[in-house]
Design a protein around this motif. Structure first.
Motif, PDB file in Angstrom:
ATOM      1  N   ASP A 160     -16.939 -27.238  31.059  1.00 42.89           N
ATOM      2  CA  ASP A 160     -16.189 -28.241  32.019  1.00 42.89           C
ATOM      3  C   ASP A 160     -16.548 -29.611  31.599  1.00 42.89           C
ATOM      4  O   ASP A 160     -17.541 -30.101  31.565  1.00 42.89           O
ATOM      5  CB  ASP A 160     -16.748 -27.953  33.591  1.00 42.89           C
ATOM      6  CG  ASP A 160     -16.482 -26.569  33.989  1.00 42.89           C
ATOM      7  OD1 ASP A 160     -15.443 -26.127  33.622  1.00 42.89           O
ATOM      8  OD2 ASP A 160     -17.441 -26.058  34.544  1.00 42.89           O
TER       9      ASP A 160
ATOM     10  N   GLY B  32     -19.772 -23.868  31.479  1.00 40.59           N
ATOM     11  CA  GLY B  32     -19.144 -23.179  32.438  1.00 40.59           C
ATOM     12  C   GLY B  32     -19.289 -21.785  32.491  1.00 40.59           C
ATOM     13  O   GLY B  32     -20.097 -21.235  32.061  1.00 40.59           O
TER      14      GLY B  32
ATOM     15  N   ARG C  90     -11.034 -27.923  31.684  1.00 38.27           N
ATOM     16  CA  ARG C  90     -11.869 -26.632  31.221  1.00 38.27           C
ATOM     17  C   ARG C  90     -11.416 -26.445  29.725  1.00 38.27           C
ATOM     18  O   ARG C  90     -10.414 -26.519  29.507  1.00 38.27           O
ATOM     19  CB  ARG C  90     -11.564 -25.229  31.998  1.00 38.27           C
ATOM     20  CG  ARG C  90     -12.346 -24.128  31.668  1.00 38.27           C
ATOM     21  CD  ARG C  90     -12.373 -22.967  32.414  1.00 38.27           C
ATOM     22  NE  ARG C  90     -10.866 -22.438  32.384  1.00 38.27           N
ATOM     23  CZ  ARG C  90     -10.572 -21.206  32.740  1.00 38.27           C
ATOM     24  NH1 ARG C  90     -11.410 -20.256  33.140  1.00 38.27           N
ATOM     25  NH2 ARG C  90      -9.447 -20.710  32.425  1.00 38.27           N
TER      26      ARG C  90
END
Length: 463
Positions: free
Chosen positions: A292, A314, A220
């Motif tokens: 992501d 994300g 992430r």
């Protein structure tokens, strides 16, 4: 953050910079017919590296240059000594910053040699031009001398492995050409031109431009802010972020950059129009979202080689929350030796609980009794963040830099209280588009300028 460590003197720093300044002064007058004062500057540079592996070569180069008998190898040795000194300054300052912010220190990056051999003749030609510059000095440049870079740059550009050096030479030559003749210059950017000269000299050595090892990361990405670099013909956005590996490893500080050529009439918020199509990350920055990453290439120095196909939008990730939770434990990326320079220092930090000292032309934060100047001039006009917002802030997310002998803070975002509510203002808020009235007006003006340029270009092509 221990602000007192940022104001305390760093041992040996002044002496190293004095040796660099002495050599930089030598390049102003040139080394074709060296004067006694220039010999002092050359000797000072050699003395400063006397305890290093460069000692013998630097001493010989200084002696030969002072006698007006230096060759290419001697100039390379002088450039290497200067670069090593500034590298030591960089390392000392970074060590001080790491101690002040309390972050883990990364190991030196692994390197890999370039897979393709560069044409040696082009490197020799570039080195010859740079040596001619050193002999003439900045006061001795003229259009004929500067124009000697053009055929070298033209020959280098088709070679992918030489484009780094070609771009440097092209920009350097353009700056010099705009300042010709050197004899009439009232002000010379001594440190900058010496930086460009010494860096270019080292890049003419085969293997000097080898890259850091490239790996892949999955996890992430939490953006912190955008640093925008604008020039007359180019623009670059560099996103600073925290990367959290999917395997639960140590979070890392990383950067992702995107560049584009631009006409000089496109300025302000219009710059984002040139960059958005090249990087989806800019939309995530505007929306306050994470991304992501799946097998995204990254160098050992922490630079993501961005590929939109390997990134998806994300969940929400507010930068100030990231700075408070994830930033303190994120490991800083190492730096290649050839890239170590004080001007390269840009460390993300979060400051809170400071007092603002607004003196009109200069804003500073008083942090734990220590004064930290805010580099308000580095805040881009392509966003809603203003000097007024910085002066009324209660928290600041920014980049810690070093310039002119002191640490400065470049704001990326601030929190301020508006109607009893904390409101965040980000320098890169318009990166992916905006409904803000001022941003919409600036975007429209830029769109109109681009439309006119395209119409003119179309008419020229039809002719």
């Amino acid at each position: 953050m221990r602000a007192d460590l940022l104001t305390d003197a760093v041992e040996g720093l002044d002496e190293a910079l004095a040796a660099v300044d002495g050599f930089d002064g030598v390049l102003v007058g040139g080394l074709l017919r060296p004067q006694p004062a220039q010999a002092v500057g050359l000797a000072g540079l050699a003395d400063a590296v006397a305890g290093s592996p460069l000692a013998g070569r630097a001493a010989e180069a200084a002696e030969k240059a002072a006698a007006g008998a230096a060759d290419e190898d001697h100039y390379i040795a002088l450039a290497a000594a200067r670069t090593a000194l500034l590298g030591s300054v960089h390392d000392a300052l970074v060590a001080r910053v790491e101690e002040a912010v309390g972050r883990p220190r990364a190991e030196d990056p692994a390197t890999e040699a370039a897979g393709v051999e560069h044409p040696v003749n082009l490197l020799v030609a570039a080195r010859g031009w740079l040596c001619d510059l050193a002999r003439a000095g900045w006061q001795g440049i003229d259009h004929e001398l500067v124009a000697g870079a053009a055929p070298v740059v033209t020959a280098m550009l088709p070679e992918p492995g030489l484009r780094r050096l070609a771009t440097l030479l092209d920009g350097f030559a353009a700056e010099l050409a705009a300042s010709c003749p050197g004899a009439t210059l009232e002000r010379i950017p001594v440190r900058r031109w010496a930086d460009l000269w010494s860096r270019a000299m080292l890049l003419t050595l085969p293997g000097a431009d080898r890259t850091t090892a490239v790996g892949e990361v999955t996890g992430r990405l939490l953006p912190l802010g955008v640093d925008l670099h604008e020039h007359a013909t180019a623009v670059q956005a560099q996103v600073h972020a925290v990367f959290e590996p999917a395997d639960g490893g140590t979070p890392r500080l990383v950067r992702a950059s995107v560049s584009a050529p631009k006409p000089d009439t496109v300025v302000g918020a219009g710059l984002w129009q040139l960059l958005r199509p090249r990087m989806s990350l800019l939309a995530a920055v505007s929306e306050g979202r994470a991304m992501d990453l799946d097998a995204m290439p990254v160098t050992a120095e922490g630079d993501l080689l961005w590929d939109d196909a390997r990134a998806t939008l994300g969940e929400p990730a507010e930068p100030f929350t990231t700075a408070r939770v994830a930033l303190p434990t994120a490991a800083a990326a190492p730096v290649m030796p050839v890239d170590r320079h004080p001007a390269r220092i840009a460390v993300p930090v979060l400051l809170e609980g400071y007092a603002v000292e607004d003196e009109g032309e200069e804003v500073a934060f008083r942090v734990a009794g220590e004064r930290l100047v805010v580099a308000a001039g580095r805040v881009p006009a392509a966003g809603p963040l203003t000097a007024e917002a910085v002066a009324s802030s209660s928290a600041c997310l920014g980049l810690l830099r070093w310039d002119a002998g002191e640490f400065l803070l470049q704001p990326l975002a601030v929190e301020r209280t508006v109607r009893k509510k904390a409101v965040a203002v980000h320098a890169g808020a318009w990166a992916g588009g905006t409904a803000d009235k001022a941003g919409v007006r600036a975007e429209k003006a830029a769109t109109d300028a681009v439309t006119v340029l395209r119409e003119r270009a179309g008419r020229l092509l039809r002719k």
